[in-house]
Design an enzyme around this catalytic site. Structure first.
Site, PDB file in Angstrom:
ATOM      1  N   HIS A 108       0.833  -1.202   0.000  1.00 15.20           N
ATOM      2  CA  HIS A 108       0.000   0.000   0.000  1.00 15.20           C
ATOM      3  C   HIS A 108       0.864   1.248   0.000  1.00 15.20           C
ATOM      4  O   HIS A 108       0.934   1.977   0.985  1.00 15.20           O
ATOM      5  CB  HIS A 108      -0.949  -0.020   1.188  1.00 15.20           C
ATOM      6  CG  HIS A 108      -1.785  -1.267   1.232  1.00 15.20           C
ATOM      7  ND1 HIS A 108      -2.420  -1.720   2.355  1.00 15.20           N
ATOM      8  CD2 HIS A 108      -2.091  -2.168   0.261  1.00 15.20           C
ATOM      9  CE1 HIS A 108      -3.075  -2.842   2.089  1.00 15.20           C
ATOM     10  NE2 HIS A 108      -2.879  -3.141   0.823  1.00 15.20           N
TER      11      HIS A 108
HETATM   12  C1  LIG Z   1      -0.426  -9.255  -2.045  1.00 18.14           C
HETATM   13  C2  LIG Z   1      -1.238  -8.007  -2.127  1.00 18.14           C
HETATM   14  C3  LIG Z   1      -2.418  -7.904  -1.417  1.00 18.14           C
HETATM   15  C4  LIG Z   1      -3.191  -6.734  -1.489  1.00 18.14           C
HETATM   16  N1  LIG Z   1      -4.365  -6.688  -0.799  1.00 18.14           N
HETATM   17  C5  LIG Z   1      -5.125  -5.573  -0.836  1.00 18.14           C
HETATM   18  C6  LIG Z   1      -6.362  -5.511  -0.128  1.00 18.14           C
HETATM   19  O1  LIG Z   1      -6.789  -6.469   0.522  1.00 18.14           O
HETATM   20  N2  LIG Z   1      -7.088  -4.361  -0.195  1.00 18.14           N
HETATM   21  C7  LIG Z   1      -6.669  -3.285  -0.905  1.00 18.14           C
HETATM   22  O2  LIG Z   1      -7.363  -2.272  -0.909  1.00 18.14           O
HETATM   23  N3  LIG Z   1      -5.511  -3.337  -1.615  1.00 18.14           N
HETATM   24  C8  LIG Z   1      -4.733  -4.442  -1.594  1.00 18.14           C
HETATM   25  N4  LIG Z   1      -3.560  -4.495  -2.299  1.00 18.14           N
HETATM   26  C9  LIG Z   1      -3.193  -3.343  -3.118  1.00 18.14           C
HETATM   27  C10 LIG Z   1      -3.893  -3.400  -4.464  1.00 18.14           C
HETATM   28  O3  LIG Z   1      -3.475  -4.543  -5.152  1.00 18.14           O
HETATM   29  C11 LIG Z   1      -3.568  -2.153  -5.255  1.00 18.14           C
HETATM   30  O4  LIG Z   1      -3.987  -1.015  -4.527  1.00 18.14           O
HETATM   31  C12 LIG Z   1      -4.300  -2.117  -6.579  1.00 18.14           C
HETATM   32  O5  LIG Z   1      -4.137  -3.306  -7.285  1.00 18.14           O
HETATM   33  C13 LIG Z   1      -3.791  -0.931  -7.388  1.00 18.14           C
HETATM   34  O6  LIG Z   1      -4.394  -0.893  -8.652  1.00 18.14           O
HETATM   35  P1  LIG Z   1      -3.742  -0.068  -9.811  1.00 18.14           P
HETATM   36  O7  LIG Z   1      -4.617  -0.262 -10.980  1.00 18.14           O
HETATM   37  O8  LIG Z   1      -3.457   1.306  -9.341  1.00 18.14           O
HETATM   38  O9  LIG Z   1      -2.300  -0.725 -10.046  1.00 18.14           O
HETATM   39  P2  LIG Z   1      -1.884  -2.225 -10.470  1.00 18.14           P
HETATM   40  O10 LIG Z   1      -2.926  -3.194 -10.110  1.00 18.14           O
HETATM   41  O11 LIG Z   1      -0.525  -2.442  -9.945  1.00 18.14           O
HETATM   42  O12 LIG Z   1      -1.849  -2.168 -12.054  1.00 18.14           O
HETATM   43  C14 LIG Z   1      -0.894  -1.422 -12.740  1.00 18.14           C
HETATM   44  C15 LIG Z   1      -0.473  -2.154 -13.997  1.00 18.14           C
HETATM   45  O13 LIG Z   1       0.346  -1.299 -14.765  1.00 18.14           O
HETATM   46  C16 LIG Z   1       1.378  -2.040 -15.364  1.00 18.14           C
HETATM   47  N5  LIG Z   1       2.498  -1.166 -15.694  1.00 18.14           N
HETATM   48  C17 LIG Z   1       3.384  -0.594 -14.845  1.00 18.14           C
HETATM   49  N6  LIG Z   1       4.288   0.141 -15.520  1.00 18.14           N
HETATM   50  C18 LIG Z   1       3.976   0.029 -16.832  1.00 18.14           C
HETATM   51  C19 LIG Z   1       4.547   0.556 -18.015  1.00 18.14           C
HETATM   52  N7  LIG Z   1       5.614   1.348 -17.975  1.00 18.14           N
HETATM   53  N8  LIG Z   1       3.974   0.218 -19.195  1.00 18.14           N
HETATM   54  C20 LIG Z   1       2.880  -0.585 -19.246  1.00 18.14           C
HETATM   55  N9  LIG Z   1       2.293  -1.096 -18.145  1.00 18.14           N
HETATM   56  C21 LIG Z   1       2.836  -0.796 -16.954  1.00 18.14           C
HETATM   57  C22 LIG Z   1       1.720  -3.072 -14.324  1.00 18.14           C
HETATM   58  O14 LIG Z   1       2.356  -4.202 -14.907  1.00 18.14           O
HETATM   59  C23 LIG Z   1       0.362  -3.403 -13.719  1.00 18.14           C
HETATM   60  O15 LIG Z   1      -0.233  -4.515 -14.329  1.00 18.14           O
HETATM   61  C24 LIG Z   1      -2.758  -5.651  -2.257  1.00 18.14           C
HETATM   62  C25 LIG Z   1      -1.574  -5.742  -2.976  1.00 18.14           C
HETATM   63  C26 LIG Z   1      -0.810  -6.901  -2.921  1.00 18.14           C
HETATM   64  C27 LIG Z   1       0.438  -6.976  -3.691  1.00 18.14           C
END
Ligand SMILES: Cc1cc2nc3c(=O)[nH]c(=O)nc-3n(C[C@H](O)[C@H](O)[C@H](O)COP(=O)(O)OP(=O)(O)OC[C@H]3O[C@@H](n4cnc5c(N)ncnc54)[C@H](O)[C@@H]3O)c2cc1C
Ligand code: SF4
Lengths: 590, 236
Positions: A517
């Site tokens: 987080h």
């Molecule tokens: C083990 C674990 C458990 C979690 N449990 C919880 C929970 O219970 N509750 C909660 O609220 N949150 C939880 N989280 C956090 C949650 O996963 C994230 O807050 C959420 O997934 C963020 O979403 P996002 O779309 O911002 O980023 P992400 O899901 O990280 O997606 C971003 C994507 O962008 C891609 N990317 C990055 N850079 C580039 C680039 N230069 N070019 C192209 N693509 C790129 C990445 O590969 C990734 O697939 C947890 C995280 C983990 C790791």
């Protein structure tokens, strides 16, 4: 050059929500994801997916650090060193992002967390804010976000129990939670034995336990987009795994199946975005350039609108590489890109029950559990305590498997190997449970993100550099909240309790998992001098770039971030659809 | 559901002697001596190390056994096949550090900023074992595997405590690598060559790949009653 109305970078929750909303608005959307395609039917299938070694240990779904990582140091005068092995935090990679392997704790926010600076000043005066702390408001209120929290829960199929709906008490939910316009789409998850023991003890101690809202389906569910979820069976292979039962909400299960049917939508996997391209004025994005990671071919696309949704620190990294806005300088205290980088203060304590009680720690679901909010946010009087922030406290038995249990057993004076260690491991695995203080983390002038001067990624670009350590305010907050666990443990009938908290002078340690987080670094707000984004998550500097993710949080809150990320994503999308597309340009005029 | 043909499904799966090992009641009710005998029969089947040399493998087997010794709790690393597990792992992408950032420069720093050596797991084992055996010879005139267990424990304690450097590798780094992989070998699914007969899982009461607890979310603290199943369908 190929053109799209909008390019979305990253296929996680933030990107998938924006892509869905923008295609609904009739735009052609290309989504670029640097990792591979991922499908529950193939890699997510039983029994191969329920494999601890391949899953949470070898980390098959996480970021491949050999291609790109960041450097970390605790203080400005240190040399930051590369984060070479995944440990403290575990960013996702591949279609679905970390949303494929998250746990599913799905919170809204405490209204005061969105206006923490104002709330603290109202109660205790401006002098209460320590020197060097960049305490800020989000610039958006809970009332404004409520419809979008509601919308997101109906997409995620969130299980929970409300306290009030439209001002009326309706159930035994969290008494501190903000009012809701409608109920959770699914009833709460069942309490595990561990969670129920905690619930009873909390009630006895005079606190206010509630079932944690979980994006794990307690019943079969069909969401707003027609996507289907099956009921969760507490399989315990949750956090760090893809759900073989389609019970945990993920972009892959809850949004992409609908999106993929839209002819306006194109998803390109194995596409690593190198930069957002700007015109000569540096105030307009013209498109993006990415590398096809399988062929090593560089491709440029043009677009009218660019959505950065690559995850918190990747968003900041891309902004710095693309020269969007002014990099933050902690010495002159100017610039905003990299400013207010924050984390969370997590500590897990352990309670042993009598040998007749088996906690069956392998049983659990990622988002299920029982929590108290009595020491979260502004729910208690900080006046005599002299710190800002707080922590929910919970038993969130998410499925503890034996390699992780064995790795964590012993230490702190107890043997970490040998026969005595084995005895301790067996007893701890069978009869103990964990209680977490999952707390806030404030922003400080000398805690930030910038580009590293030395190390590069596999594509020749400078790595992001993180300067971060624990500070007095947050250490004292954590210690205070953890001290409240002792009487609860006693009421649970603990035979032994091991309380864990941060210690003064103990630097951030990158070797042990804490949480993924991460927040801030490109925060939202009302003043372009202290925020990178306006209240609609639009770049102040390049108005056709919106940056969606926990990077927008000015400080780290006690709750898990994804509920807030999803609501902010729908909020930003709503204003893009209703205002921006009609007349592209800054949504906030100064 | 478990694959109907586990051998086809998981080519890594060991062929193992069924019979005694295959029943839950044997594990739950059977005496400790019986367990050991059955496990020993399993362990007696020789695996030929592929990455490590015979001498390196002897070191590994002995050191892992001290980390997780055979005792009243259950089988130790030797019977569980931990050395075999590690040798197999070193031949996978993991052994080559496939997910580690391995670009230079490599600069020493405070421990809390994490691993900064230019070595992947294969290097750590090869260099670490050679140096640890040299240290053992120098201190005790014998290879590690030939020492009495208290002398072996003294060496491991020194490595863990950080007072010994193994050539280019700090003793503590080598020890942590060894401990981590030992515990993995004891508790990973048996398809990887360790956790023989699911002895690691039986010891801690983990049901393996059952992954369905709809009826056991809250049974008021009763122990989960069903023995483990492995990914390839092996039960105990
Ligand atoms: C083990 C674990 C458990 C979690 N449990 C919880 C929970 O219970 N509750 C909660 O609220 N949150 C939880 N989280 C956090 C949650 O996963 C994230 O807050 C959420 O997934 C963020 O979403 P996002 O779309 O911002 O980023 P992400 O899901 O990280 O997606 C971003 C994507 O962008 C891609 N990317 C990055 N850079 C580039 C680039 N230069 N070019 C192209 N693509 C790129 C990445 O590969 C990734 O697939 C947890 C995280 C983990 C790791
Ligand atoms: S615990 Fe539930 S939601 Fe989590 S992976 Fe298992 S079945 Fe899916």
């Amino acid at each position: 050059m190929k053109h799209a109305d909008a390019i979305v970078i990253g296929a996680g929750w933030a990107g998938s929500i924006l892509a869905k909303e923008l295609t609904e608005a009739g735009l052609s959307v290309i989504m670029l994801e640097r990792g591979p395609e991922r499908s529950t039917a193939i890699e997510g299938a039983y029994p191969d997916s329920v494999d601890e070694l391949r899953g949470a240990i070898r980390k098959r779904l996480f970021q491949n650090l050999s291609q790109s990582t960041l450097t970390i140091r605790n203080t400005i005068d240190q040399t930051a060193l590369p984060y070479r092995q995944l440990a403290a935090f575990l960013p996702g990679e591949g279609v679905g992002g970390a949303g494929l392997h998250w746990s599913g704790c799905h919170f809204r926010v405490s209204p005061d967390d969105l206006r923490l600076r104002s709330a603290v000043i109202e109660k205790y005066g401006e002098k209460f804010i320590p020197e060097g702390m960049n305490l800020q408001d989000y610039g958006v209120s809970y009332a404004e976000l409520e419809p979008f929290f509601d919308k997101a829960e109906k997409v995620f199929g969130t299980s929970g129990v409300a306290y009030t709906i439209n001002g009326k008490v309706t159930g035994n939910g969290n008494v501190f939670a903000a009012d809701r316009s409608s109920d959770f789409p699914l009833p709460p998850m069942q309490d595990t034995f561990s969670a129920q023991t905690f619930r009873n003890a909390c009630s006895e101690a005079g606190y206010h336990p509630y079932a944690m809202p979980a994006a794990n389906a307690s019943r079969p569910y069909t969401n707003t987009y027609g996507c289907q979820m099956g009921p969760c069976n507490f399989c315990g292979y949750c956090s760090g795994y893809d759900c073989y039962l389609y019970s945990k909400a993920s972009p892959n299960v809850n949004i992409l199946p609908a999106l993929r049917q839209d002819p306006n939508f194109t998803l390109i996997a194995n596409a690593h975005v190198l930069r957002v391209d700007l015109d000569s004025t540096k105030t307009k994005a013209t498109g993006v350039t990415y590398l096809e990671t399988l062929t090593k071919k560089e491709v440029s696309l043009s677009a009218d609108l660019v959505i950065l949704s690559a995850f918190q620190f990747h968003n900041v990294h891309l902004m710095l590489l693309s020269k969007i806005g002014t990099p933050y300088d902690p010495v002159s205290n100017t610039g905003t890109i990299g400013r207010n980088f924050v984390y969370q203060t997590i500590s897990s304590s352990r309670v042993w029950l009598p040998p007749s009680k088996y906690t069956n720690q392998f049983i659990g679901a990622g988002g299920a559990g029982v929590a108290i909010d009595d020491f979260n946010c502004t729910n208690f009087d900080h006046g005599p305590l002299g710190f800002i922030g707080g922590s929910p406290v919970w038993v969130n038995q998410a499925g503890m498997k034996p390699i992780a249990a064995a790795g964590g057993a012993g230490g702190g004076g107890a043997p970490r190997w040998g026969s005595a260690y084995k005895t301790d491991l067996v007893e701890t695995y069978k009869h103990s449970l964990g209680i977490d203080a999952h707390g806030s983390n404030m922003a400080y002038r000398d805690v930030y993100l910038d580009l590293d001067p030395t190390w590069k990624d596999a594509y020749g670009q400078p790595l992001l550099r993180m300067t971060f350590t624990w500070k007095d305010n947050d250490i004292r907050m954590n210690q205070y909240v953890v001290s409240k666990i002792a009487p609860i443990a006693k009421a649970m009938g603990a035979t032994k309790t091991h309380l864990v908290h941060l210690n003064q002078g103990q630097p951030f340690d990158t070797r042990h998992y804490q949480t993924t987080h991460l927040g801030g670094g490109a925060v939202m707000g009302e003043d372009p001098k202290t925020s990178a984004l306006n209240r609609y998550l639009q770049s102040w500097d390049v108005s056709n770039v919106f940056v969606i993710g926990s990077n927008a949080f000015p400080q780290g809150m006690g709750y898990n971030p994804t509920g807030a990320v999803a609501a902010l994503a729908y909020w930003a999308a709503h204003h893009i659809r209703t205002t921006y597309l009609k007349s592209p340009g800054p949504l906030v005029k100064l | 559901m478990p694959s109907p043909d586990p051998d086809l499904h998981n080519p890594l799966r060991r062929s193992f002697v069924k019979g005694l090992l295959g029943t839950t009641s044997f594990w739950m009710l059977g005496g400790h001596a019986l367990w050991s005998q059955a496990l020993a029969a399993e362990a007696a089947r020789t695996y030929s190390p592929t990455f490590l040399t015979a001498d390196e493998y002897r070191f590994l087997d002995a050191a892992c056994e001290r980390i997780l010794p055979d005792d009243h709790n259950g089988p130790g690393a030797h019977k569980l096949g931990v050395a075999e597990f590690i040798d197999r792992q070193l031949q996978t992408p993991y052994g080559h550090g496939d997910n580690w950032y391995m670009s230079g420069p490599f600069v020493e720093g405070p421990a809390n900023l994490g691993y900064q050596l230019p070595f992947v797991p294969r290097d750590l084992y090869r260099k670490g074992i050679t140096a640890a055996d040299a240290y053992s010879k120098q201190q005790h005139g014998k290879l590690f595997a030939d020492l009495p267990t208290d002398a072996q424990d003294a060496i491991l304690t020194a490595l863990e405590g950080g007072s010994v450097k193994l050539g280019e590798i700090p003793g503590r780094v080598f020890f942590e690598q060894l401990r981590t992989n030992t515990l993995e070998g004891a508790f990973a699914d048996p398809i990887y060559g360790g956790n023989r007969g699911m002895g690691g899982w039986l010891m801690v009461g983990f049901p393996g790949a059952r992954a369905d607890f709809m009826d056991w979310v809250n049974q008021d603290g009763a122990a989960y009653p069903i023995g483990p199943v492995s990914i390839s369908g092996e039960t105990a």
